[in-house]
Structures are given as C-alpha cells and as structure tokens.
Design a protein around this motif. Sequence first.
Motif, PDB file in Angstrom:
ATOM      1  N   ASP A 167       0.863  -1.187   0.000  1.00  0.00           N
ATOM      2  CA  ASP A 167       0.000   0.000   0.000  1.00  0.00           C
ATOM      3  C   ASP A 167       0.901   1.239   0.000  1.00  0.00           C
ATOM      4  N   LEU A 168       1.837   1.241  -0.937  1.00  0.00           N
ATOM      5  CA  LEU A 168       2.916   2.237  -0.899  1.00  0.00           C
ATOM      6  C   LEU A 168       2.540   3.501  -1.669  1.00  0.00           C
ATOM      7  N   HIS A 169       1.891   4.410  -0.969  1.00  0.00           N
ATOM      8  CA  HIS A 169       1.595   5.727  -1.562  1.00  0.00           C
ATOM      9  C   HIS A 169       2.254   6.794  -0.696  1.00  0.00           C
ATOM     10  N   VAL A 170       2.245   8.044  -1.180  1.00  0.00           N
ATOM     11  CA  VAL A 170       2.981   9.078  -0.438  1.00  0.00           C
ATOM     12  C   VAL A 170       2.446   9.285   0.982  1.00  0.00           C
ATOM     13  N   GLY A 171       1.186   8.913   1.215  1.00  0.00           N
ATOM     14  CA  GLY A 171       0.631   9.034   2.567  1.00  0.00           C
ATOM     15  C   GLY A 171       1.296   8.096   3.565  1.00  0.00           C
ATOM     16  N   GLN A 172       2.018   7.107   3.062  1.00  0.00           N
ATOM     17  CA  GLN A 172       2.713   6.160   3.944  1.00  0.00           C
ATOM     18  C   GLN A 172       4.180   6.554   4.104  1.00  0.00           C
ATOM     19  N   ILE A 173       4.569   7.641   3.465  1.00  0.00           N
ATOM     20  CA  ILE A 173       5.945   8.100   3.597  1.00  0.00           C
ATOM     21  C   ILE A 173       5.942   9.361   4.442  1.00  0.00           C
ATOM     22  N   PRO A 226       5.577  -8.640  -7.689  1.00  0.00           N
ATOM     23  CA  PRO A 226       6.702  -7.939  -8.300  1.00  0.00           C
ATOM     24  C   PRO A 226       6.931  -6.591  -7.594  1.00  0.00           C
ATOM     25  N   ALA A 227       8.212  -6.200  -7.486  1.00  0.00           N
ATOM     26  CA  ALA A 227       8.537  -4.901  -6.885  1.00  0.00           C
ATOM     27  C   ALA A 227       7.817  -3.771  -7.617  1.00  0.00           C
ATOM     28  N   ALA A 228       7.578  -3.970  -8.915  1.00  0.00           N
ATOM     29  CA  ALA A 228       6.914  -2.939  -9.721  1.00  0.00           C
ATOM     30  C   ALA A 228       5.532  -2.584  -9.171  1.00  0.00           C
ATOM     31  N   ARG A 229       4.926  -3.489  -8.442  1.00  0.00           N
ATOM     32  CA  ARG A 229       3.597  -3.202  -7.872  1.00  0.00           C
ATOM     33  C   ARG A 229       3.687  -2.008  -6.928  1.00  0.00           C
ATOM     34  N   ASP A 230       4.652  -2.042  -5.995  1.00  0.00           N
ATOM     35  CA  ASP A 230       4.842  -0.916  -5.075  1.00  0.00           C
ATOM     36  C   ASP A 230       5.269   0.344  -5.824  1.00  0.00           C
ATOM     37  N   LEU A 231       6.227   0.172  -6.742  1.00  0.00           N
ATOM     38  CA  LEU A 231       6.772   1.349  -7.421  1.00  0.00           C
ATOM     39  C   LEU A 231       5.688   2.051  -8.241  1.00  0.00           C
ATOM     40  N   ALA A 232       4.837   1.275  -8.895  1.00  0.00           N
ATOM     41  CA  ALA A 232       3.759   1.864  -9.695  1.00  0.00           C
ATOM     42  C   ALA A 232       2.785   2.622  -8.791  1.00  0.00           C
TER      43      ALA A 232
END
Length: 354
Positions: A224-230, A256-262
């Motif tokens: 669930d890697l969006h800017v709200g988690q940073i 795939p790592a691409a899932r988070d990056l996307a």
Amino acid sequence: MTEGPDGVLALEAGDGVTERVVRDLARGAAPPPFSVRALLPLPPVPPGERLITVDQTNHSVIAGETVVVKWFPRPSRAPHPAPALLAHLTGFARTATPYAAVYWEDALVALVTAYLPEARDGWEWCVDEAEAGGTDFAAEIGSLAAELHLAMAAPSAVFPDPVRLSPSGTGVWRERAEEALREALTLTDGEDGAWLAERAEALRRELEPLASLAATPLIRIHGDLHVGQILRWRDGYAVVDFDGNPTVAGADPYQPAARDLAQLTTSVDHAGQVAVRRRSADPAATAAWAVSSRRRLRTAYTRTLTEAGRSGLLDASLLRPFEVEQECRELIYAARHLPRWRYAPMGVLRSWFA
Ligand code: ADP
Ligand code: MG
Ligand code: MG
C-alpha cells in the motif's frame, strides 16, 4: 474507551488505555486474553498520551512522545501481514522502529513502533512540493523505496527465502488488472464514465504486457505504498504502515517490486491533483512537475537497486500496466468509499491521454 452504536470500541484522547498497555509491555507482561509478539526492546516511555488526528484508517495514539500505538478498531482473525514484515525488517532503519505486536487471542489489536518527531505524511508534504514545484524529494523517496525492497529481498529468520520466481505466462495478473478495468468502467458514471469508455480499448492495450510475461522475481512488497505512507520527519523520510492493501483481498503476498513502485509514482500524480484542486496550483505546471518527479523517482529507485547489484529485482515492463491498474483501483475505491476522490484518478488519466 467508549463503545459506539455498532459495537466498535473508540479510544478517547487521554483516557489512559494506551499508557497502561505500554506500561504492561515494558514489564514484558500482557494480561490475558492479550498476548505480545516482541520485536525490539521498548525504550522507557514517559507518561502522557495524545491521539494522532490526521486522516487515517486505524487509531494511532502517541504515548510519552516516544512510541506510537496503532490500534486496529476492527481486529480480525485473518492473518495480518504487518507483524511478520516488521519482524523481517528489524534491521531496516528507514521505518519507525518496531517494538511489539499485541494480539487478542489470534487477532492483531495493536502495533507499537517508535514515534517519529515532527512527522508529516505525503498528503501534506508532497502536496506542498507540488505547489512549490520542487522535485528533489522524488529522488529521496525513490531511493527509499528501493532500500525498502532491498531489505524485503534480504533473507531473515522470518523469511529465509524472500525472493521467488513467478511461474511464467499464467495470466493471473492480466486477469486481475482487466477485472479492475472492467469494474472501474462499470462503477464510473456520468461524463467521467463516458470519457473512460472511449479509452477502454487503449487502457486494455496498456495491460497487454502482463499477458506474455516471462518468469519474474517476486518479493514481499509493502502493498500500500503511496505518499501518505511516507513520513517526512525531523531526520528525513521513513516508510510506515505495513497493513497491506485494504482494497485487494486475497492477493499473493509475494508480488513484483513494480507493484509498489507503480503505486508510489501514481500517488505523486495524485498529490499533484490535490494541489490543483485544493490549493489552486496551476494545472499545466503541476502536470510538468508530476512528469519530472516521476522520472526522478524512478531513476533514483533504479540507481539504488543497481548500486546494490540487485537491478534484477525490478521488472520494468510491469510498471505501466500496474500504473494503469492502480488508477482503476483508485476509481473503484472512489466509487465504493469516497466519491469525492474520483477527481484525482480521473485527472491523472486525463493527463496521461492528453
Ligand atoms: P493507518 O493504517 O491508519 O493509515 P499509518 O500507520 O499509516 O496508519 O499512520 C497514520 C498516520 O499517523 C500517518 O499518516 C502519520 O501521520 C502518523 N504516524 C504513523 N506512524 C507514525 C510514527 N511512527 N511517528 C509519527 N507519526 C506517525
Ligand atoms: Mg496509512
Ligand atoms: Mg493502513
């Protein structure tokens, strides 16, 4: 603690529940029916507690300006990914240090981590950046995401075998993405729906690389890697919230790592949309900001993997299809839970097809 009409327990600011639990944890005890999975030693916690008041899914309480206790208001017996991920990541410095997971029988009720002073999440700081037009942040969070993935891919006692290979050509991801597109088309009405319907074929073509996929590396992702988690806090950036994606049920935890990056790069786009809508930022300038931020983010991500000799962790052919799927998920989320959010994914899609 008070009980709401639907039986949900609510914490009141300063009602002392969090303080007491932290005191119990410090003694290494938890009264039954609670139990504790200790992760790292808890520091001394001075008295006092206050609620975190930003938009959030759960209820986080700061105890003694030292630890954050995140209470899950609807504990579930379904296995929760966070405790194992946090145990796996105990050597990873760029998250809030994890101290303990608290269970009620087998349901996770709370997570205890370090408090990061002066923390603001990306729905604040990244929207500020969009408004100001700076892109240095993008390089920082790009390397942060790569460092997270390197840590995810490093063997630990919890996950001795953290990198897997997907079977090739199974088509499950394509099915999942096409299903999201179909649902987004069904759930989005009005002018936006008509606009989407006209681009349905073009969007479906963007998903095609998923069909002919060769075997590709899979890792435990954030999910669930969006800017709200940073969080941008006193000492830099940190990534938090390992609860996984609340909108995708039953997904393989290895992805795939691409899932988070996307998801991360599209969330930068969303921050731009928020700046336009809520702060009257200039749409053209914000679109240009989003393009260069995304580029810098991705470049820094790739460079950090490459410097670690692990460039193979990212399969870049998945990025675009996953970004398209992510925007479909945002539309589904808006339709089901938060109608006023629809402008953000629609704005992004319109900018992609401008
Ligand atoms: P949720 O699952 O409810 O989204 P998060 O873990 O993302 O919970 O935390 C919600 C918010 O609480 C964050 O956006 C941030 O503002 C704040 N927060 C979370 N963890 C910390 C921390 N360790 N230190 C300071 N603030 C935090
Ligand atoms: Mg969160
Ligand atoms: Mg969460």
